[in-house]
Design an enzyme around this catalytic site. Structure first.
Site, PDB file in Angstrom:
ATOM      1  N   ARG A 278       0.859  -1.204  -0.017  1.00  0.00           N
ATOM      2  CA  ARG A 278      -0.025  -0.038  -0.125  1.00  0.00           C
ATOM      3  C   ARG A 278       1.038   1.318  -0.007  1.00  0.00           C
ATOM      4  NH1 ARG A 278      -3.403  -1.185   3.888  1.00  0.00           N
ATOM      5  NH2 ARG A 278      -5.047  -1.895   2.525  1.00  0.00           N
ATOM      6  N   ALA A 279       1.939   1.282   0.778  1.00  0.00           N
ATOM      7  CA  ALA A 279       2.675   2.476   0.690  1.00  0.00           C
ATOM      8  C   ALA A 279       3.295   2.729  -0.620  1.00  0.00           C
ATOM      9  CB  ALA A 279       4.173   2.217   1.818  1.00  0.00           C
TER      10      ALA A 279
END
Length: 692
Positions: A278-279
């Site tokens: 997700r980052a």
């Protein structure tokens, strides 16, 4: 127009550059995933967020659609659809606020009871998620919101849709919004997995510059004196900013994300050892939005650096008690190492076709090199704390007559483990949490009742009314109801408790291995309390008395920091420790009578100081005083667990006697691990906890 009704202009906010930029970037590219604003009280967090909505472009919606469908592209699954003959209207983007006390029905919607009971039809009443579609959903004090509501909220934000399956209603509708949450870390933290779901995080604090604080006061007083006139003075600046946001939105889809910047992003995320992917995606979207905001055609290194500063700090937490954030030195070192990775990728591209782009933002790009980059330097004040190497005297219990050293440096705690569930017996009415059983407004329905409960139990209400329809003269499709037909739903959920730790830090506990094990156990129990949304306090006793090392608080990470710095040594005032704990329980019961206490006493049971600290009274008198104090503590009605920390071949079993006097249970230190013994441990044997 009054100050209460007016919105403070966004352009008039003094300082908070990172916060304003994070909000603007989310307005440019809503798929970034929202903003979490962390900061102390009185830092204008809510003021800035509420001012943002006025800058968002107006939206065209289908006339009469309760779900805000776009007039040009209505949702084919809209519950108010299908929209075959679309007539649109233009309205401002909505700012919807979710209060801390909101219910699940208010958030996601529910069965329209009025139509169900009067017309006999199943109809859906939309909630706040529908109202926030294509606007801003603002959650103040998001860390105090019930966990299951946060889960629902973040799921909808991530998927862009809300799915409702309840009470015989199956509904799915679009729910795309800019999510903004604010919180004061002093009131408790969000779980790490919920932190990760927010795209960007900003830490705000009041400026210490006199000139800045002076200007803040001037502008606020001017706004309160003449809200409308103040807003007019800043209207042009806000209009220019709104135009810039709209222009950047139009450019964002055409911004190019070069392969070298994709590799830089991947190297940065690998360097900071973040979990999942997700980052990487958030960094890519934020960098694209920043490039569009500054009018560039392609993402550059500066865009990635800005994105990293906003998207990575809260994802560095390797432990729930780690402080979010990163220093500028750590960021610059990571950027330098990422630059080397990006340059290496330009010279020697990886094998295979370059088609690994995870989503449609910008051109497809391959992943960075495996494991790229080294980790940034660790914060010297990290969770392990002072290891105590070279500072701890030789092991062994000090002489209780006081001839041994009175104090020892803290030993590094053993690694945390998954703790067994310590549960208060009976059914309470406390704050929502995840520990003990409680009557609840949001839990599972266990039965219906004519007197207690919350909300209508629809099935039981209809069943009670159905046999009487003929005698009541029913002629239409709706049921004829009487007051006596109404049944309320009795629900049961879980509550958070006051978990009060009483820790023996005397010389008899100061052997290095033993205190290390005790500290590790307390940290494990604190982690469990953090996950179960408990309020915690810490009482320690050693030397000549006891102290409240940490007044009861929702900030469990503060308790963890206190335990890591716990110093040991000296005599054992066990009775004073128990009396101090009793006083804390009684005080907290007056402050928060609904929150049931759970006492966790960690000791080997030895006592060498009687009540009042008389040095010459002997250990027998000290033990007798401790047992009497335990009886007084039992009189508070608090559930209790004694963790026996005694070690060695010969054991006196004093901790078991204490547990019996307190009316609680006794566990060995090694039995606290959930992996060592299966099942659930109840904190007190039998029935409800006694009333004080």
């Amino acid at each position: 127009m009054t100050a209460a009704a007016a919105r403070y202009p966004f352009s008039a906010v003094v300082g908070h550059d990172d916060l304003r930029l994070a909000l603007v970037l989310n307005a440019v590219h809503p798929r970034i995933g929202g903003v979490l604003v962390r900061g102390e009280k009185g830092t204008a967090k809510s003021t800035v967020v509420r001012a943002l909505a006025a800058l968002l472009p107006a939206v065209d919606v289908v006339t009469g659609c309760r779900f805000g469908c776009a007039a040009g592209d209505p949702d084919p699954q809209c519950p108010d659809g299908p929209h075959t003959r679309v007539q649109g209207q233009n309205r401002p983007a909505q700012l919807v606020e979710l209060p801390v006390g909101a219910t699940e029905d208010r958030l996601i919607g529910s069965l329209d009871l009025e139509r169900a009971l009067t017309e006999g039809v199943r109809a859906f009443q939309p909630g706040l998620l529908a109202a926030a579609h294509r606007g801003v959903l603002y959650v103040d004090e998001v860390n105090l919101l019930h966990d299951h509501l946060v889960d629902l909220l973040l799921d909808a934000a991530a998927m862009g849709r809300a799915h409702i399956e309840r009470e015989g209603v199956s509904v799915s509708h679009a729910a795309s919004f800019l999510l903004v949450g604010t919180m004061n870390p002093e009131e408790g933290e969000l779980r790490p997995q919920l932190l990760d779901r927010f795209g960007l995080t900003v830490q705000v604090s009041a400026s210490r510059e006199v000139a800045t604080r002076t200007e803040v006061v001037r502008r606020r007083l001017a706004f309160e004196a003449d809200p409308e006139g103040f807003a007019d003075r800043w209207a042009e600046a806000d209009a220019d900013l709104a135009g810039s946001i709209a222009a950047a939105r139009g450019r964002v889809e055409s911004v190019v994300l070069p392969d070298s910047e994709v590799r830089r992003i991947s190297a940065l995320c690998a360097s900071f050892d973040v979990d999942g992917m997700r980052a990487d995606l958030v960094l890519a979207r934020t960098a694209i939005a920043h490039a569009a905001w500054r009018g560039a055609e392609a993402v550059a290194e500066a865009d990635v650096e800005v994105a990293a500063r906003l998207a990575l700090p809260h994802r560095r937490r390797r432990d729930p008690f780690d402080e979010p954030g990163m220093s500028e030195d750590q960021l610059q070192q990571a950027m330098s190492e990422a630059a080397e990775q990006a340059d290496d990728g330009d010279q020697d591209p990886p094998d295979g076709p370059d088609d690994g782009g995870p989503d449609g933002d910008g051109p497809d790009g391959g992943g960075g090199p495996d494991g790229g980059g080294g980790r940034p330097p660790e914060d010297p004040s990290g969770p392990s704390g002072d290891s105590g190497s070279g500072a701890v005297p030789p092991e062994g219990d000090p002489d209780e007559n006081g001839t041994a050293p009175k104090e020892r440096s803290p030993a590094a705690p053993e690694p945390a483990f998954r703790a067994r569930l310590l549960e208060v017996p009976g059914v309470g009415d406390g704050a929502p949490g995840r520990r003990s059983r409680s009557r609840s407004r949001t839990g599972r329905t266990v039965r219906s009742s004519t007197s207690d409960g919350s909300g209508i139990h629809l099935q039981s209400t209809l069943a009670a009314a159905a046999p009487h329809q003929v005698e009541r003269g029913r002629t239409g499709p709706g049921l004829v109801l009487r007051g006596g037909d109404v049944r309320r739903a009795v629900r049961e959920g879980r509550e958070g408790n006051l978990v009060l730790f009483a820790v023996d830090a005397s010389g008899s506990m100061a052997a290095r291995e033993r205190m290390s094990a005790v500290s590790g156990a307390v940290l494990s129990l604190l982690l469990d309390a953090y996950q179960r949304r408990d309020k915690v306090g810490v009482v320690t006793f050693r030397g000549e008395g006891a102290e409240l090392a940490l007044p009861p608080t929702n900030s469990v990470d503060v308790a963890a920091a206190r335990m890591r710095g716990l110093r040991t040594g000296g005599r054992t005032p066990l009775a004073d420790g128990l009396l101090k704990t009793r006083g804390v329980v009684r005080t907290e019961r007056m402050r928060d009578p609904q929150r049931r206490p759970l006492l966790v006493l960690l000791t080997d049971g030895k006592a060498t100081v009687p009540t009042g600290g008389s040095a010459g009274s002997g250990s027998r008198a000290a033990v007798d005083d401790a047992l009497r104090a335990a009886g007084l503590l039992a009189g508070t009605g608090a559930a209790s667990v004694v963790v026996d920390c005694e070690s060695g071949a010969v054991r006196l079993g004093l901790a078991g006697r204490l547990a019996a006097a307190m009316g609680g249970s006794c566990l060995r230190l090694e039995e606290l691990s959930a992996d060592s013994v299966a099942g659930v441990v109840r904190a007190a044997q039998g029935g409800d906890a006694r009333a004080a």
